[in-house]
Structure formats: structure tokens, C-alpha cells
Design a protein around this motif. Structure first.
Motif, PDB file in Angstrom:
ATOM      1  N   GLN A  71       0.697  -1.010   0.856  1.00  0.00           N
ATOM      2  CA  GLN A  71      -0.002   0.056  -0.089  1.00  0.00           C
ATOM      3  C   GLN A  71       0.833   1.603  -0.129  1.00  0.00           C
ATOM      4  OE1 GLN A  71      -2.813   0.043   2.793  1.00  0.00           O
ATOM      5  NE2 GLN A  71      -3.731  -2.196   2.586  1.00  0.00           N
ATOM      6  N   ILE A  72       1.855   1.234   0.500  1.00  0.00           N
ATOM      7  CA  ILE A  72       2.802   1.706   1.026  1.00  0.00           C
ATOM      8  C   ILE A  72       3.358   3.241  -0.942  1.00  0.00           C
ATOM      9  CG2 ILE A  72       4.986   1.019   0.845  1.00  0.00           C
ATOM     10  CD1 ILE A  72       4.131   3.988   2.910  1.00  0.00           C
ATOM     11  N   ASP A  73       2.932   2.968  -1.577  1.00  0.00           N
ATOM     12  CA  ASP A  73       3.278   3.532  -3.247  1.00  0.00           C
ATOM     13  C   ASP A  73       2.275   4.467  -3.604  1.00  0.00           C
ATOM     14  OD1 ASP A  73       6.001   2.287  -3.554  1.00  0.00           O
ATOM     15  OD2 ASP A  73       6.003   1.143  -5.231  1.00  0.00           O
ATOM     16  N   VAL A  74       0.768   3.619  -2.698  1.00  0.00           N
ATOM     17  CA  VAL A  74      -0.505   3.853  -3.589  1.00  0.00           C
ATOM     18  C   VAL A  74       0.060   5.567  -2.616  1.00  0.00           C
ATOM     19  CG1 VAL A  74      -2.547   3.835  -3.444  1.00  0.00           C
ATOM     20  CG2 VAL A  74      -1.203   2.021  -4.230  1.00  0.00           C
ATOM     21  N   ILE A  75      -0.174   5.294  -1.283  1.00  0.00           N
ATOM     22  CA  ILE A  75      -0.470   6.276  -0.409  1.00  0.00           C
ATOM     23  C   ILE A  75       0.625   7.319  -0.583  1.00  0.00           C
ATOM     24  CG2 ILE A  75      -0.003   6.495   2.135  1.00  0.00           C
ATOM     25  CD1 ILE A  75      -0.827   3.765   2.315  1.00  0.00           C
ATOM     26  N   VAL A  76       1.748   6.714  -1.310  1.00  0.00           N
ATOM     27  CA  VAL A  76       2.809   8.395  -1.434  1.00  0.00           C
ATOM     28  C   VAL A  76       2.308   8.710  -2.437  1.00  0.00           C
ATOM     29  CG1 VAL A  76       4.735   8.340  -2.232  1.00  0.00           C
ATOM     30  CG2 VAL A  76       5.104   7.067  -0.501  1.00  0.00           C
ATOM     31  N   GLY A  77       1.723   8.234  -3.508  1.00  0.00           N
ATOM     32  CA  GLY A  77       1.459   8.803  -4.354  1.00  0.00           C
ATOM     33  C   GLY A  77       0.005   9.873  -3.615  1.00  0.00           C
ATOM     34  N   SER A  78      -1.292   8.839  -3.131  1.00  0.00           N
ATOM     35  CA  SER A  78      -2.398  10.168  -2.910  1.00  0.00           C
ATOM     36  C   SER A  78      -1.688  10.990  -2.270  1.00  0.00           C
ATOM     37  CB  SER A  78      -3.167   9.609  -2.388  1.00  0.00           C
ATOM     38  OG  SER A  78      -3.909  10.119  -2.080  1.00  0.00           O
ATOM     39  N   LEU A  79      -1.074  10.639  -1.435  1.00  0.00           N
ATOM     40  CA  LEU A  79      -0.650  12.057  -0.214  1.00  0.00           C
ATOM     41  C   LEU A  79       0.873  12.698  -1.055  1.00  0.00           C
ATOM     42  CD1 LEU A  79      -0.723  10.617   3.260  1.00  0.00           C
ATOM     43  CD2 LEU A  79      -2.060  11.312   2.207  1.00  0.00           C
ATOM     44  N   ALA A  80       1.130  12.712  -1.322  1.00  0.00           N
ATOM     45  CA  ALA A  80       3.409  13.066  -1.604  1.00  0.00           C
ATOM     46  C   ALA A  80       2.713  13.775  -3.114  1.00  0.00           C
ATOM     47  CB  ALA A  80       3.607  12.788  -1.663  1.00  0.00           C
ATOM     48  N   GLY A  81       1.409  13.398  -3.995  1.00  0.00           N
ATOM     49  CA  GLY A  81       0.894  13.517  -5.178  1.00  0.00           C
ATOM     50  C   GLY A  81       0.069  14.131  -5.574  1.00  0.00           C
ATOM     51  N   SER A  82      -1.143  13.986  -5.469  1.00  0.00           N
ATOM     52  CA  SER A  82      -2.383  14.236  -5.819  1.00  0.00           C
ATOM     53  C   SER A  82      -2.518  15.258  -4.631  1.00  0.00           C
ATOM     54  CB  SER A  82      -3.850  13.611  -6.146  1.00  0.00           C
ATOM     55  OG  SER A  82      -3.717  12.098  -5.644  1.00  0.00           O
ATOM     56  N   SER A  83      -2.671  14.683  -3.461  1.00  0.00           N
ATOM     57  CA  SER A  83      -3.136  16.204  -2.614  1.00  0.00           C
ATOM     58  C   SER A  83      -2.218  16.870  -2.685  1.00  0.00           C
ATOM     59  CB  SER A  83      -3.124  15.255  -1.315  1.00  0.00           C
ATOM     60  OG  SER A  83      -3.873  13.616  -1.041  1.00  0.00           O
ATOM     61  N   ASN A  84      -0.795  16.865  -2.853  1.00  0.00           N
ATOM     62  CA  ASN A  84      -0.096  17.493  -2.399  1.00  0.00           C
ATOM     63  C   ASN A  84      -0.423  18.746  -3.697  1.00  0.00           C
ATOM     64  OD1 ASN A  84       3.105  18.948  -2.551  1.00  0.00           O
ATOM     65  ND2 ASN A  84       2.515  18.671  -0.901  1.00  0.00           N
ATOM     66  N   THR A  85      -0.607  17.736  -5.238  1.00  0.00           N
ATOM     67  CA  THR A  85      -0.785  19.097  -6.027  1.00  0.00           C
ATOM     68  C   THR A  85      -1.807  19.856  -5.788  1.00  0.00           C
ATOM     69  OG1 THR A  85       0.768  17.183  -7.186  1.00  0.00           O
ATOM     70  CG2 THR A  85      -0.320  18.685  -8.368  1.00  0.00           C
TER      71      THR A  85
END
Ligand code: ATP
Ligand code: MG
Length: 259
Positions: A71-85
Motif C-alpha cells: 500500500q505504501i506506493d499508493v499512499i505516497v502517490g495520493s499524499l505526496a502526489g495528488s493531495s499535495n498538488t
């Protein structure tokens, strides 16, 4: 002037109107008070929605999201990726110069695995203030997700309240925790205007403060004790009241966690 860390969490990223309203207020505040601001964000509800779409299980223990290897890749994608952006997009609309980061950038917050049981969940520790201070001095608004990297190079999911407290210690900053609830609620779902640590412990023991709010209240007391001043837990929905809260006025909105 001490910097102010505004921690954003809850369902904010799913509420377009509230999100824009909040950044209008932040933009005006920045102009009126020229105070260095830093945003730290979680995004639990966005991660939950994504997990649901991917049919991945969501397990929380003591308010912390259990984060298995798959799950870590997906969570990083969501938080550091789409949420941050997404947050960065709001600052663009308001003409705020901003930079999107995670805890590992500039080693701003150090991270260590909490336990095997929780998986890739990091404990947040004081880091290096150099990069964030550099950005603040150049008048940028840093927007920091709660993703960190351990010394061994492992990506970690960090509870965003924990991350915000560690950064507040790192920068010697003031801290405000904004969530989707008006503040800490009592057994009758009424707002508690101020809380001492023993009152909070009792509310936790009685099962009135639960889940993510346990983590938030404990984080707030840790910050209040270390920083030597009170911390406010309030809602981003109360946008019009936030400038006064940011300026430390009492009795405005939310729950004041007494140092
Ligand atoms: N006594 C309480 N008063 C208020 N909220 C409570 C209480 N007990 C539990 N909660 C829950 O705590 C939640 C807030 O914590 P949560 O971790 O879900 O959000 P957050 O920390 O703002 O966001 P994120 O975890 O994404 O950073 C509220 O939405 C509410 O459901
Ligand atoms: Mg939380």
C-alpha cells in the motif's frame, strides 16, 4: 516573527468550495500580516477513497493507518502526489508563491519506523530547519505532505498531526490543527472550548475522544508542552474566523489545548 504551521486534514480536499475559501483567507492573511506560513497536510479521506477504488483494505490501529508493503506506493502517490498538488493548485489560483514538498525534502522532519505491526508508518522527529527557513525567507509558502523517508531510504506514511508537531519543534513555530470537525466534542457532541491534559485523558478513557482525534489531541499536548504555549484544534470550515485564530486570540473558534 515566529512562523505559523497550519495543519490541514480531514475531508478538506474533497470539499472544493471550502478549499478555495480557505486559500482566499490564507492569501489575505499572508498579505495583511506578512507572517511566515507553512502548510502541513494529511489527506486521510482521499486515501480511503482511493483504497476503496483499488479494493485494498483500510485498517487503523489507535488512529494510525496500518500501511503494508503493497500500500505504501499508493499512499505516497495520493499524499505526496495528488493531495499535495491539489493544494498547490489552490495557491496558484490565489497568486501565492508556493512549493510542494514532503517531510524528507531538506531532511526537514526525520522519520523512523514505529513498529513491524503498523508496517510502513513512521514516527516523526525533529529535523533540519535550513530548507524551510530558506523558502520562508524568500517568501514562499511551503506545502508539505506527511510522507517521509527513513535513514535507510524507506518511504514512510506519517500521521500528519505527528508530522506537524515535529516540524513545529524543528522551526520553533506556532501550530494550528484544522480538521473537518469544529473542535473536540463532548459526549453531547458540543464543542469543548478548552482542554487540560487530565480532562483529555478522561475523555479518551471514556471513549468520547476516539480514532484520529486521540492522535490529534495527544499531538497537540505534546506540542503545547514542548513549545510552551497553547495549541488550537479548529475547523477549516470556520474560514472567516481563522485570521483571529492565527493571531492567537482566544474564544474565537475551536478547542484550545492548554499547555
Ligand atoms: N470527541 C471527538 N470530537 C471531535 N471529533 C472526534 C472525536 N472523537 C473522534 N473524532 C473524529 O476525529 C476525526 C478527526 O481526525 P482525523 O484523523 O479523521 O482527521 P484529520 O486528522 O483532520 O485528517 P488527516 O488524518 O487526514 O490528517 C473527526 O472527523 C471525528 O470523526
Ligand atoms: Mg488524523
Amino acid at each position: 516573527m515566529r512562523p505559523l504551521i497550519i495543519k490541514l486534514g480531514g475531508a478538506l480536499l474533497d470539499n472544493k468550495e471550502d478549499l478555495t475559501k480557505l486559500f482566499v483567507v490564507i492569501s489575505k492573511y499572508k498579505k495583511n500580516y506578512q507572517r511566515p506560513l507553512v502548510i502541513v497536510h494529511g489527506g486521510g479521506s482521499m486515501v480511503d477513497a482511493l483504497m476503496d477504488r483499488l479494493s485494498l483494505p483500510v485498517v487503523r490501529r489507535n488512529g494510525l493507518r496500518v500501511t503494508p508493503a503493497d500500500q505504501i506506493d499508493v499512499i505516497v502517490g495520493s499524499l505526496a502526489g495528488s493531495s499535495n498538488t491539489k493544494l498547490l493548485s489552490e495557491t496558484k489560483k490565489q497568486n501565492i508563491a508556493s512549493v510542494g514538498l514532503c517531510l524528507a525534502d531538506g531532511n526537514s522532519v526525520k522519520v523512523k519506523q514505529i513498529s513491524e505491526e503498523l508496517g510502513y508508518v513512521g514516527e516523526a522527529k525533529v529535523g533540519d530547519p535550513t530548507l524551510i527557513n530558506l523558502l520562508l525567507n524568500a517568501n514562499y509558502l511551503p506545502i508539505i505532505s506527511s510522507i517521509g523517508i527513513t535513514e535507510e531510504g524507506q518511504m514512510m506514511n506519517v500521521n500528519a498531526d505527528h508530522a506537524a508537531v515535529a516540524l513545529a519543534k524543528t522551526l520553533d513555530a506556532d501550530l494550528i490543527l484544522l480538521s473537518d470537525v469544529i473542535g473536540v466534542l463532548n459526549a453531547d457532541k458540543q464543542l469543548i472550548e478548552s482542554l487540560t491534559e487530565s480532562q483529555a485523558d478522561q475523555l479518551i478513557a471514556d471513549g468520547i475522544i476516539t480514532d484520529g482525534m486521540i492522535v490529534k489531541v495527544k499531538s497537540a499536548f505534546e506540542a503545547a508542552t514542548t513549545l510552551g504555549h497553547s495549541i488550537d484544534i479548529a475547523s477549516w470550515k470556520a474560514a472567516d474566523k481563522l485570521p483571529d485564530l492565527f493571531n492567537g486570540k482566544s474564544g474565537i473558534t475551536g478547542t484550545r489545548i492548554i499547555a
